[in-house]
Design a protein around this motif. Structure first.
Motif, PDB file in Angstrom:
ATOM      1  N   TRP A  81      97.043  71.431 -92.495  1.00 43.87           N
ATOM      2  CA  TRP A  81      97.546  70.977 -93.952  1.00 43.87           C
ATOM      3  C   TRP A  81      97.013  71.866 -94.671  1.00 43.87           C
ATOM      4  O   TRP A  81      95.613  72.588 -94.538  1.00 43.87           O
ATOM      5  N   THR A  82      98.017  72.609 -95.748  1.00 41.45           N
ATOM      6  CA  THR A  82      97.326  73.596 -96.733  1.00 41.45           C
ATOM      7  C   THR A  82      97.956  73.055 -98.214  1.00 41.45           C
ATOM      8  O   THR A  82      99.103  72.604 -98.095  1.00 41.45           O
ATOM      9  N   LYS A  83      97.188  73.289 -99.067  1.00 39.74           N
ATOM     10  CA  LYS A  83      97.507  73.211-100.364  1.00 39.74           C
ATOM     11  C   LYS A  83      96.710  74.127-101.364  1.00 39.74           C
ATOM     12  O   LYS A  83      95.629  74.315-101.384  1.00 39.74           O
ATOM     13  N   THR A  84      97.506  74.657-102.388  1.00 43.50           N
ATOM     14  CA  THR A  84      96.953  75.626-103.449  1.00 43.50           C
ATOM     15  C   THR A  84      97.086  74.748-104.642  1.00 43.50           C
ATOM     16  O   THR A  84      97.864  74.206-105.026  1.00 43.50           O
ATOM     17  N   VAL A  85      95.932  74.703-105.392  1.00 46.28           N
ATOM     18  CA  VAL A  85      95.801  74.156-106.735  1.00 46.28           C
ATOM     19  C   VAL A  85      95.304  74.931-107.547  1.00 46.28           C
ATOM     20  O   VAL A  85      94.477  76.044-107.449  1.00 46.28           O
ATOM     21  N   THR A  86      95.286  74.523-109.070  1.00 51.59           N
ATOM     22  CA  THR A  86      94.653  75.346-109.926  1.00 51.59           C
ATOM     23  C   THR A  86      93.765  74.461-110.638  1.00 51.59           C
ATOM     24  O   THR A  86      93.992  73.175-111.066  1.00 51.59           O
ATOM     25  N   LEU A  87      92.403  74.903-110.603  1.00 55.98           N
ATOM     26  CA  LEU A  87      91.162  74.060-111.197  1.00 55.98           C
ATOM     27  C   LEU A  87      90.748  74.912-112.536  1.00 55.98           C
ATOM     28  O   LEU A  87      91.211  75.913-112.646  1.00 55.98           O
ATOM     29  N   ARG A  88      90.051  74.125-113.259  1.00 59.85           N
ATOM     30  CA  ARG A  88      89.454  74.916-114.394  1.00 59.85           C
ATOM     31  C   ARG A  88      87.913  74.760-114.737  1.00 59.85           C
ATOM     32  O   ARG A  88      87.313  73.968-114.429  1.00 59.85           O
ATOM     33  N   GLY A  89      87.630  75.969-115.191  1.00 65.38           N
ATOM     34  CA  GLY A  89      86.073  75.964-115.538  1.00 65.38           C
ATOM     35  C   GLY A  89      84.862  75.829-114.454  1.00 65.38           C
ATOM     36  O   GLY A  89      85.144  76.426-113.435  1.00 65.38           O
ATOM     37  N   ILE A  90      84.146  74.905-114.669  1.00 61.97           N
ATOM     38  CA  ILE A  90      83.143  74.751-113.745  1.00 61.97           C
ATOM     39  C   ILE A  90      83.458  73.407-112.861  1.00 61.97           C
ATOM     40  O   ILE A  90      82.959  73.194-111.942  1.00 61.97           O
ATOM     41  N   MET A  91      84.709  73.107-112.900  1.00 61.76           N
ATOM     42  CA  MET A  91      85.255  71.907-111.735  1.00 61.76           C
ATOM     43  C   MET A  91      85.117  72.390-110.355  1.00 61.76           C
ATOM     44  O   MET A  91      85.649  73.634-109.970  1.00 61.76           O
ATOM     45  N   PRO A  92      84.394  71.910-109.659  1.00 59.32           N
ATOM     46  CA  PRO A  92      84.291  72.118-108.230  1.00 59.32           C
ATOM     47  C   PRO A  92      85.379  72.092-107.417  1.00 59.32           C
ATOM     48  O   PRO A  92      86.036  70.892-107.579  1.00 59.32           O
ATOM     49  N   ALA A  93      85.537  72.877-106.371  1.00 61.21           N
ATOM     50  CA  ALA A  93      86.680  72.797-105.506  1.00 61.21           C
ATOM     51  C   ALA A  93      86.301  71.861-104.437  1.00 61.21           C
ATOM     52  O   ALA A  93      85.061  71.738-103.747  1.00 61.21           O
ATOM     53  N   ALA A  94      87.156  70.744-103.796  1.00 65.91           N
ATOM     54  CA  ALA A  94      86.724  69.986-102.993  1.00 65.91           C
ATOM     55  C   ALA A  94      87.708  69.201-102.007  1.00 65.91           C
ATOM     56  O   ALA A  94      88.784  69.182-102.810  1.00 65.91           O
ATOM     57  N   VAL A  95      87.651  69.146-100.875  1.00 66.99           N
ATOM     58  CA  VAL A  95      88.574  68.618-100.108  1.00 66.99           C
ATOM     59  C   VAL A  95      87.908  67.727 -99.011  1.00 66.99           C
ATOM     60  O   VAL A  95      86.952  68.384 -98.292  1.00 66.99           O
ATOM     61  N   MET A  96      88.461  66.672 -98.521  1.00 65.86           N
ATOM     62  CA  MET A  96      87.662  65.773 -97.772  1.00 65.86           C
ATOM     63  C   MET A  96      88.715  65.157 -96.766  1.00 65.86           C
ATOM     64  O   MET A  96      89.424  64.139 -97.278  1.00 65.86           O
ATOM     65  N   PRO A  97      88.725  65.429 -95.442  1.00 63.41           N
ATOM     66  CA  PRO A  97      89.670  64.705 -94.634  1.00 63.41           C
ATOM     67  C   PRO A  97      89.005  63.325 -94.256  1.00 63.41           C
ATOM     68  O   PRO A  97      87.683  63.285 -94.022  1.00 63.41           O
ATOM     69  N   VAL A  98      89.795  62.168 -94.203  1.00 64.59           N
ATOM     70  CA  VAL A  98      89.356  60.961 -93.730  1.00 64.59           C
ATOM     71  C   VAL A  98      89.867  60.487 -92.421  1.00 64.59           C
ATOM     72  O   VAL A  98      91.152  60.583 -92.377  1.00 64.59           O
ATOM     73  N   ALA A  99      88.937  59.966 -91.790  1.00 69.36           N
ATOM     74  CA  ALA A  99      89.674  59.324 -90.349  1.00 69.36           C
ATOM     75  C   ALA A  99      89.083  57.911 -90.103  1.00 69.36           C
ATOM     76  O   ALA A  99      87.803  57.716 -90.194  1.00 69.36           O
ATOM     77  N   ALA A 100      89.752  56.964 -89.730  1.00 74.46           N
ATOM     78  CA  ALA A 100      89.333  55.641 -89.410  1.00 74.46           C
ATOM     79  C   ALA A 100      88.830  55.615 -88.213  1.00 74.46           C
ATOM     80  O   ALA A 100      87.830  55.218 -87.919  1.00 74.46           O
ATOM     81  N   ASP A 101      89.127  56.374 -87.297  1.00 79.39           N
ATOM     82  CA  ASP A 101      88.714  56.567 -85.835  1.00 79.39           C
ATOM     83  C   ASP A 101      88.383  57.609 -85.712  1.00 79.39           C
ATOM     84  O   ASP A 101      88.943  58.682 -85.518  1.00 79.39           O
ATOM     85  N   LEU A 102      87.003  57.995 -85.420  1.00 78.21           N
ATOM     86  CA  LEU A 102      86.305  59.158 -85.147  1.00 78.21           C
ATOM     87  C   LEU A 102      86.507  59.677 -83.559  1.00 78.21           C
ATOM     88  O   LEU A 102      86.148  60.877 -83.312  1.00 78.21           O
ATOM     89  N   THR A 103      87.101  58.909 -82.819  1.00 77.75           N
ATOM     90  CA  THR A 103      87.240  59.304 -81.307  1.00 77.75           C
ATOM     91  C   THR A 103      88.354  60.374 -81.231  1.00 77.75           C
ATOM     92  O   THR A 103      89.369  60.250 -81.639  1.00 77.75           O
ATOM     93  N   GLY A 104      87.634  61.427 -80.811  1.00 77.09           N
ATOM     94  CA  GLY A 104      88.488  62.698 -80.735  1.00 77.09           C
ATOM     95  C   GLY A 104      88.829  63.386 -81.934  1.00 77.09           C
ATOM     96  O   GLY A 104      89.665  64.438 -81.943  1.00 77.09           O
ATOM     97  N   THR A 105      88.220  63.303 -83.182  1.00 78.88           N
ATOM     98  CA  THR A 105      88.417  63.761 -84.181  1.00 78.88           C
ATOM     99  C   THR A 105      87.599  64.812 -84.311  1.00 78.88           C
ATOM    100  O   THR A 105      86.531  65.090 -84.419  1.00 78.88           O
ATOM    101  N   GLU A 106      88.184  66.166 -84.255  1.00 78.41           N
ATOM    102  CA  GLU A 106      87.684  67.297 -84.626  1.00 78.41           C
ATOM    103  C   GLU A 106      88.567  67.997 -85.622  1.00 78.41           C
ATOM    104  O   GLU A 106      89.657  68.197 -85.503  1.00 78.41           O
TER     105      GLU A 106
END
Length: 140
Positions: A81-106
């Motif tokens: 998955w890829t997404k380009t976004v425009t942020l401003r000023g001191i806003m931090p860039a952040a991305v967090m994948p979420v998984a309900a089942d961590l079994t085999g989650t790499e």
């Protein structure tokens, strides 16, 4: 005579304090102007998430306030998955994948700006451990 000297010293001291305050307010005003310029400057980042078993991806998409960004969510993303976004000023860039089942989650998440990797994390528990967060490259 001593009273005249004390009065003169007080007048000079008061003039110094007033001049110092005026200088301080001018410097403060200039600092505020600089912060305003930085806060208004925009920058683009690209988020990347690779791996498997990711249920959703949350990321700062540019909305909200600099220190209270709006979090956007993509449910059941196709990886990679890829997404380009425009942020401003001191806003931090952040991305967090979420998984309900961590079994085999790499999972790997990456944030890039102008071809430079700002942050990259890889791991099995990454999907619940905070993902990638990078400081704003603006004004630094």
């Amino acid at each position: 005579m001593k009273r005249s000297i004390r009065t003169a010293v007080r007048a000079v001291t008061a003039a110094g304090v007033v001049a110092g305050l005026a200088f301080g307010l001018t410097a403060c005003s200039e600092a505020v102007d600089q912060v305003d310029k930085v806060v208004d400057e925009k920058y683009e980042v690209t988020y990347e998430v690779t791996g498997k078993n990711v249920d959703s991806i949350q990321y700062h998409g540019g909305g909200g306030e600099a220190m209270n960004p709006k979090i956007e969510t993509v449910d059941r993303p196709t990886l990679p998955w890829t997404k380009t976004v425009t942020l401003r000023g001191i806003m931090p860039a952040a991305v967090m994948p979420v998984a309900a089942d961590l079994t085999g989650t790499e999972v790997t998440c990456r944030i890039t700006h102008k071809g430079k990797v700002l942050k990259e994390e890889t791991g099995e528990g990454l999907a619940t451990a905070g993902g990638c967060i990078a400081e704003s490259p603006v004004g630094g």
